[in-house]
Design an enzyme around this catalytic site. Structure first.
Site, PDB file in Angstrom:
ATOM      1  N   ASP A 240       0.831  -1.221   0.125  1.00 53.25           N
ATOM      2  CA  ASP A 240       0.023  -0.084  -0.110  1.00 53.25           C
ATOM      3  C   ASP A 240       0.616   1.276  -0.066  1.00 53.25           C
ATOM      4  O   ASP A 240       0.477   2.492  -0.394  1.00 53.25           O
ATOM      5  CB  ASP A 240      -0.950   0.162   1.131  1.00 53.25           C
ATOM      6  CG  ASP A 240      -2.133  -1.126   1.143  1.00 53.25           C
ATOM      7  OD1 ASP A 240      -1.625  -2.171   1.360  1.00 53.25           O
ATOM      8  OD2 ASP A 240      -3.070  -0.478   0.365  1.00 53.25           O
ATOM      9  N   ASN A 250       2.206  -3.105   3.994  1.00 52.99           N
ATOM     10  CA  ASN A 250       1.188  -3.811   3.319  1.00 52.99           C
ATOM     11  C   ASN A 250       0.159  -4.690   4.505  1.00 52.99           C
ATOM     12  O   ASN A 250       0.305  -4.205   5.566  1.00 52.99           O
ATOM     13  CB  ASN A 250       1.768  -4.920   2.494  1.00 52.99           C
ATOM     14  CG  ASN A 250       0.704  -5.679   1.602  1.00 52.99           C
ATOM     15  OD1 ASN A 250       0.088  -4.887   0.834  1.00 52.99           O
ATOM     16  ND2 ASN A 250       0.844  -6.972   1.538  1.00 52.99           N
TER      17      ASN A 250
HETATM   18  O1  MRU Z   1      -7.184  -3.159   2.836  1.00 54.30           O
HETATM   19  P1  MRU Z   1      -6.991  -3.689   1.465  1.00 54.30           P
HETATM   20  O2  MRU Z   1      -7.780  -4.788   1.006  1.00 54.30           O
HETATM   21  O3  MRU Z   1      -7.074  -2.377   0.727  1.00 54.30           O
HETATM   22  O4  MRU Z   1      -5.539  -3.969   1.375  1.00 54.30           O
HETATM   23  C1  MRU Z   1      -5.284  -4.352   0.193  1.00 54.30           C
HETATM   24  C2  MRU Z   1      -3.713  -4.504   0.176  1.00 54.30           C
HETATM   25  O5  MRU Z   1      -2.924  -4.625   1.190  1.00 54.30           O
HETATM   26  C3  MRU Z   1      -2.934  -5.006  -0.754  1.00 54.30           C
HETATM   27  O6  MRU Z   1      -1.742  -6.149  -0.882  1.00 54.30           O
HETATM   28  C4  MRU Z   1      -2.124  -3.802  -1.548  1.00 54.30           C
HETATM   29  O7  MRU Z   1      -3.150  -2.923  -1.549  1.00 54.30           O
HETATM   30  C5  MRU Z   1      -1.479  -4.132  -2.897  1.00 54.30           C
HETATM   31  S1  MRU Z   1      -2.757  -3.812  -4.079  1.00 54.30           S
HETATM   32  C6  MRU Z   1      -2.071  -4.358  -5.648  1.00 54.30           C
END
Ligand code: MRU
Length: 357
Positions: A240, A250
């Site tokens: 993220d 992440n």
């Molecule tokens: O809370 P989320 O579902 O938005 O979290 C998503 C993640 O942690 C993913 O691994 C990250 O955004 C990478 S997406 C290609």
């Protein structure tokens, strides 16, 4: 990628509205939802109908276009940009996309502004798709290398959903997997369930099934023993927000998986487009870690015998719980970063060299 054999992207503009796949209903119901206002876009990000760093960025870009469509007064556009940025705090792609939209729109007050906003939002999405495809081409080399040595199925562990559903298309962590599968390399994916929202089970396994890629869902704590038994050839996760020193923020639990990988000499890769790099924040302690509603822990959702989505309480009524959504994996536990520009060391030098900074 495909759902029931039909190609989709996760977000598109059609008939004057933004369309998304409602991810809160997957894998049980496939529903396309319309976003008509910037408030719809903000809400959709907040309640995670759309999620995953690149897709949050794409939705924010279209959210800005919807704001322009509603009211092209500069004050309204500015306030909308601030509200969008606040909708989720950790994924840096959100601010990156809003800033890019604001830069494009600044000083424009002609009739062209809506056209320009929609064009830029589409460009952000098209670019993400291309970058994710390139991540796949670059990451494919790593999988190929393992396969050429092993001459047997390559077992890959992934966490959360960094698949095409988290991006515009291809995914980040899944893109090398999709590319390997298309090339005929046999792959099998260990899918971390990813409590509390189960993005691994609900989304990653679902999208891999739709592409006919063999996968097995595991409880989040199972990765360690699989690595000790030699049943994981590599890990690939998304991110993220990755700092310029290579520290990777992440989904919660990524750090523990990286520690287990380190202890067992399993290579641990992080796949990301450059829009996920935070060049400004210097210390991982300064990354805002989203704290979500503890109901996501205390309740689980599934379908009943009539295929109706139901939510049930699983914790003692009086218990407290805390729901931190992300953690940070220090760069030293990351084997390499896989980006649209190539593969680099998770370090200031590695990133600077690759991105000419
Ligand atoms: O809370 P989320 O579902 O938005 O979290 C998503 C993640 O942690 C993913 O691994 C990250 O955004 C990478 S997406 C290609």
């Amino acid at each position: 990628m495909k759902i029931e054999g039909k190609e989709y992207r996760t977000i598109w503009f059609e008939n004057n509205v933004v369309k998304i796949i409602d991810q809160t209903k997957l894998p049980h119901q496939f529903m396309i939802k319309e976003l008509k206002t910037v408030k719809d876009a903000i809400n959709s990000i907040k309640i995670m109908e759309v999620r995953g760093a690149p897709l949050i960025g794409g939705t924010a870009a279209y959210g800005m276009a919807l704001a322009v469509k509603e009211n092209n007064d500069p004050e309204f556009i500015k306030k909308s940009s601030e509200d969008l940025i606040k909708s989720r705090p950790t994924a840096i792609n959100l601010k990156w996309a809003v800033d890019r939209m604001m830069k494009k729109l600044s000083g424009i007050n002609s009739d062209q502004i809506l056209y320009i906003a929609l064009k830029e939002a589409k460009e952000i999405c098209d670019e993400d798709e291309k970058f994710c495809e390139n991540i796949g081409i670059n990451g494919l080399k790593i999988i190929e290398e393992i396969y050429n040595k092993k001459k047997d199925i390559v077992n890959i562990l992934t966490h959360c959903n960094a698949g095409w559903l988290a991006t515009i298309n291809w995914g980040t962590a899944t893109s090398p997997i999709y590319h390997a599968h298309k090339k005929g390399i046999p792959v099998h994916v260990w899918v971390d369930e990813t409590r509390p929202r189960n993005q691994g089970a609900n989304l990653t396994s679902y999208e891999l099934n739709e592409e006919e890629i063999p996968n097995t869902i595991i409880a989040d704590n199972t990765g360690g023993i699989l690595m000790q038994r030699g049943e994981v050839d590599m890990c690939i996760v998304g991110t993220d927000r990755t700092l310029s020193n290579g520290d990777v923020c992440n989904k919660i639990g990524t750090y523990l998986k990286a520690l287990a990988a380190h202890d067992n000499n399993v290579p641990f890769y992080v796949a990301l487009p450059s829009s996920t790099i935070d060049w400004d924040t210097k210390d991982a302690k300064d990354i805002p870690i989203e704290k979500r509603n503890s109901e996501e822990l205390s309740h689980v959702e599934g379908v009943d015998e009539n295929n109706q989505i139901k939510k049930v309480l699983i914790y003692p009524k009086k218990s407290k719980s805390i729901n931190l959504a992300f953690d940070v994996t220090p760069a030293k536990y990351v084997t390499n970063l896989i980006t649209e520009k190539g593969i680099c060391e998770a370090s200031t030098e590695g990133l600077k060299k690759l991105f000419n900074k």
